[in-house]
Design a protein around this motif. Structure first.
Motif, PDB file in Angstrom:
ATOM      1  N   ALA A  72      48.707  37.382  40.342  1.00 50.19           N
ATOM      2  CA  ALA A  72      48.028  36.530  41.325  1.00 50.19           C
ATOM      3  C   ALA A  72      49.098  35.885  42.207  1.00 50.19           C
ATOM      4  O   ALA A  72      49.312  34.683  42.188  1.00 50.19           O
ATOM      5  CB  ALA A  72      47.181  35.473  40.638  1.00 50.19           C
ATOM      6  N   GLY A  73      49.805  36.699  42.972  1.00 50.74           N
ATOM      7  CA  GLY A  73      50.917  36.228  43.789  1.00 50.74           C
ATOM      8  C   GLY A  73      52.224  36.824  43.321  1.00 50.74           C
ATOM      9  O   GLY A  73      52.340  37.308  42.192  1.00 50.74           O
ATOM     10  N   ASN A  74      53.208  36.775  44.201  1.00 51.35           N
ATOM     11  CA  ASN A  74      54.495  37.412  43.927  1.00 51.35           C
ATOM     12  C   ASN A  74      55.577  36.445  43.453  1.00 51.35           C
ATOM     13  O   ASN A  74      56.727  36.844  43.271  1.00 51.35           O
ATOM     14  CB  ASN A  74      54.988  38.152  45.177  1.00 51.35           C
ATOM     15  CG  ASN A  74      54.096  39.327  45.531  1.00 51.35           C
ATOM     16  OD1 ASN A  74      53.681  40.077  44.659  1.00 51.35           O
ATOM     17  ND2 ASN A  74      53.796  39.474  46.816  1.00 51.35           N
ATOM     18  N   THR A  75      55.214  35.191  43.268  1.00 48.25           N
ATOM     19  CA  THR A  75      56.191  34.193  42.841  1.00 48.25           C
ATOM     20  C   THR A  75      56.019  33.893  41.357  1.00 48.25           C
ATOM     21  O   THR A  75      54.915  33.561  40.913  1.00 48.25           O
ATOM     22  CB  THR A  75      56.027  32.888  43.630  1.00 48.25           C
ATOM     23  OG1 THR A  75      56.142  33.165  45.026  1.00 48.25           O
ATOM     24  CG2 THR A  75      57.097  31.869  43.229  1.00 48.25           C
ATOM     25  N   PRO A  76      57.077  34.019  40.570  1.00 50.30           N
ATOM     26  CA  PRO A  76      56.951  33.713  39.135  1.00 50.30           C
ATOM     27  C   PRO A  76      56.630  32.241  38.901  1.00 50.30           C
ATOM     28  O   PRO A  76      56.872  31.379  39.761  1.00 50.30           O
ATOM     29  CB  PRO A  76      58.339  34.059  38.577  1.00 50.30           C
ATOM     30  CG  PRO A  76      59.003  34.890  39.620  1.00 50.30           C
ATOM     31  CD  PRO A  76      58.436  34.462  40.926  1.00 50.30           C
ATOM     32  N   VAL A  77      56.092  31.950  37.741  1.00 51.90           N
ATOM     33  CA  VAL A  77      55.885  30.565  37.314  1.00 51.90           C
ATOM     34  C   VAL A  77      57.220  29.833  37.327  1.00 51.90           C
ATOM     35  O   VAL A  77      58.234  30.354  36.851  1.00 51.90           O
ATOM     36  CB  VAL A  77      55.273  30.550  35.894  1.00 51.90           C
ATOM     37  CG1 VAL A  77      55.312  29.147  35.299  1.00 51.90           C
ATOM     38  CG2 VAL A  77      53.847  31.096  35.929  1.00 51.90           C
ATOM     39  N   GLY A  78      57.242  28.632  37.873  1.00 46.19           N
ATOM     40  CA  GLY A  78      58.464  27.847  37.915  1.00 46.19           C
ATOM     41  C   GLY A  78      58.856  27.334  36.548  1.00 46.19           C
ATOM     42  O   GLY A  78      58.005  27.081  35.683  1.00 46.19           O
TER      43      GLY A  78
END
Length: 234
Positions: free
Chosen positions: A145-151
């Motif tokens: 759900a998006g291309n950014t990993p969990v911070g």
């Protein structure tokens, strides 16, 4: 061919007059063949640094909200591509925010990323969708759900190396000191994550990506790593 096993989860009991971390644990053994590695042998909790209010329910699932006992990681072949994705879920009741924690050894120079995921139909799935086959042989698909990993951040990483320093040694081995450097566990902790859409009860899905650099000395050999994944209420 690399293989792994997800261990069973368990709830921690609430204790009087103490705010304890309530977590469920998912033991992942990442194997490039054999043997098994002796790690986390004592009974101390690996939950880190934060005092947490006890949730009514909080647990880790496999795909399709199924028991994590049904989940395994398998078929990691470093000759094919540079990563492999696996799905897991976090479910519960009366929880608004939570935090994911990941601990792992470093015998194999794998790196790990966690992404929010969504369930999709076969017609809508992407080429990278994770396939989960249930006990009833039904097939489910999950996309990022998006291309950014969990911070999040590592709490004891030794600079930019994929190695741990000794600051959290006792979390893994208590007072035992004769530990090879790659057996020293790295501890990663996510930012606080809100329950998706705020629904109750809820089940949020995630994809954990196991990555490797083909320029590194990663081979389909007998090295072994272990990964310990937990979730705790915030």
């Amino acid at each position: 061919m690399a293989e792994s096993i997800f261990g069973k989860f368990r709830k921690l009991e609430k204790k009087k007059k103490l705010q304890l971390v309530i977590a469920v644990s998912l033991l992942v053994v990442l194997l490039v063949a054999l043997p098994a590695y002796a790690w986390f042998t004592h009974k101390r909790s690996i939950a880190l640094t934060t005092k947490i209010n006890a949730p009514t329910q909080l647990y880790i699932t496999a795909g399709n909200k199924e028991s994590v006992a049904n989940r395994e990681m398998a078929d990691i072949d470093i000759e094919e591509g540079s990563y492999k994705d696996f799905v897991f879920g976090i479910g519960g009741i009366d929880v608004q925010n939570y935090q994911i924690q990941l601990a792992h050894t470093t015998n194999i120079p794998f790196e790990y990323e966690i992404y929010r995921a969504k369930s999709v139909s076969e017609n809508d799935k992407s080429a990278e969708a994770v396939v989960y086959v249930s006990d009833s042989d039904d097939t489910f698909y999950y996309d990022k759900a998006g291309n950014t990993p969990v911070g999040g951040k590592y709490l004891n990483r030794d600079g930019t190396e994929i190695l741990a320093n000794n600051t959290l040694h006792e979390k893994s081995y208590d007072s035992y000191g004769n530990v090879q450097k790659n057996a020293e566990a790295l501890y990663w902790q996510s930012d606080t994550l809100p329950v998706k859409d705020g629904g109750q009860p809820f089940c949020d899905y995630y994809i954990i990506r196991v990555k490797w650099d083909k320029n590194e000395t990663v081979k389909n050999n007998k090295e072994t790593d272990m990964v310990y994944l937990t979730v705790q209420r915030k």
